[in-house]
Design a protein around this motif. Structure first.
Motif, PDB file in Angstrom:
ATOM      1  N   UNK A   1       1.145  -1.348   0.152  1.00 48.33           N
ATOM      2  CA  UNK A   1       0.265  -0.139  -0.008  1.00 48.33           C
ATOM      3  C   UNK A   1       0.623   1.085   0.144  1.00 48.33           C
ATOM      4  N   UNK A   2       1.830   0.759   1.210  1.00 47.93           N
ATOM      5  CA  UNK A   2       2.595   2.411   1.003  1.00 47.93           C
ATOM      6  C   UNK A   2       3.499   3.042  -0.700  1.00 47.93           C
ATOM      7  N   UNK A   3       4.181   1.609  -0.745  1.00 51.78           N
ATOM      8  CA  UNK A   3       4.765   1.652  -3.008  1.00 51.78           C
ATOM      9  C   UNK A   3       3.332   1.830  -3.539  1.00 51.78           C
ATOM     10  N   UNK A   4       2.482   1.868  -3.855  1.00 49.88           N
ATOM     11  CA  UNK A   4       1.962   1.927  -4.130  1.00 49.88           C
ATOM     12  C   UNK A   4       1.360   3.958  -4.214  1.00 49.88           C
ATOM     13  N   UNK A   5       0.945   4.024  -3.074  1.00 51.24           N
ATOM     14  CA  UNK A   5       1.158   5.705  -3.010  1.00 51.24           C
ATOM     15  C   UNK A   5       1.714   6.099  -3.180  1.00 51.24           C
TER      16      UNK A   5
END
Length: 150
Positions: free
Chosen positions: A121-125
């Motif tokens: 999720x952090x990578x996508x954000x």
């Protein structure tokens, strides 16, 4: 206090230290008052029959001759009798340990999955923010290019 009594107290202190309990629990284990244990351990009272026989009766492997006279063997591996486990205690303990290990493993797997999800999720954000920044930069670059051409 006579030398003989001091030496008995020293042997009681050795046992007390080996058992690894505090004075209250040690007193409960051998069935005497904490005040008696404290007085003996602090050399304020000579070891009487009550405490000597209480130790012999309630702590496994105490050599009575050694405790009373100092002759004999000191094995340095005393285990309180109520810590010695029965077969049913061992069986129950094993079941509890197996279930605890299983639950711990499942919890660790769940935590790992959560950490992985958070990481994704952090990578996508981060990628979304980079795309937004890039879009802004491209827009600004187009404006600047138009302004240069005019």
């Amino acid at each position: 206090m006579k030398v003989k009594d001091k030496e008995r107290t020293d042997r009681i202190i050795e046992i007390y230290n080996d058992v690894g309990l505090n004075q209250r629990k040690f007193a409960e284990l051998i069935g005497v008052s904490q005040q008696l244990v404290s007085a003996v351990l602090n050399y304020n009272k000579k070891p009487n029959e009550t405490i000597l026989f209480a130790i012999i009766d309630n702590i496994t492997s105490v050599d009575p001759i050694w405790l009373l006279t100092g002759k004999g063997k000191y094995t340095n591996n005393y285990v309180p009798q109520n810590i010695v486990s029965t077969p049913i205690d061992t069986y129950i303990s094993n079941i509890v340990k197996e279930r605890f290990d299983k639950i711990t493993s499942e919890m660790n797997q769940r935590l790992s999955n959560i950490e992985e999800l958070i990481s994704k999720t952090n990578a996508k954000n981060i990628l979304r923010r980079i795309d937004q920044d890039n879009s802004k930069l491209v827009s600004e670059l187009k404006k600047d290019t138009k302004n240069l051409g005019s």
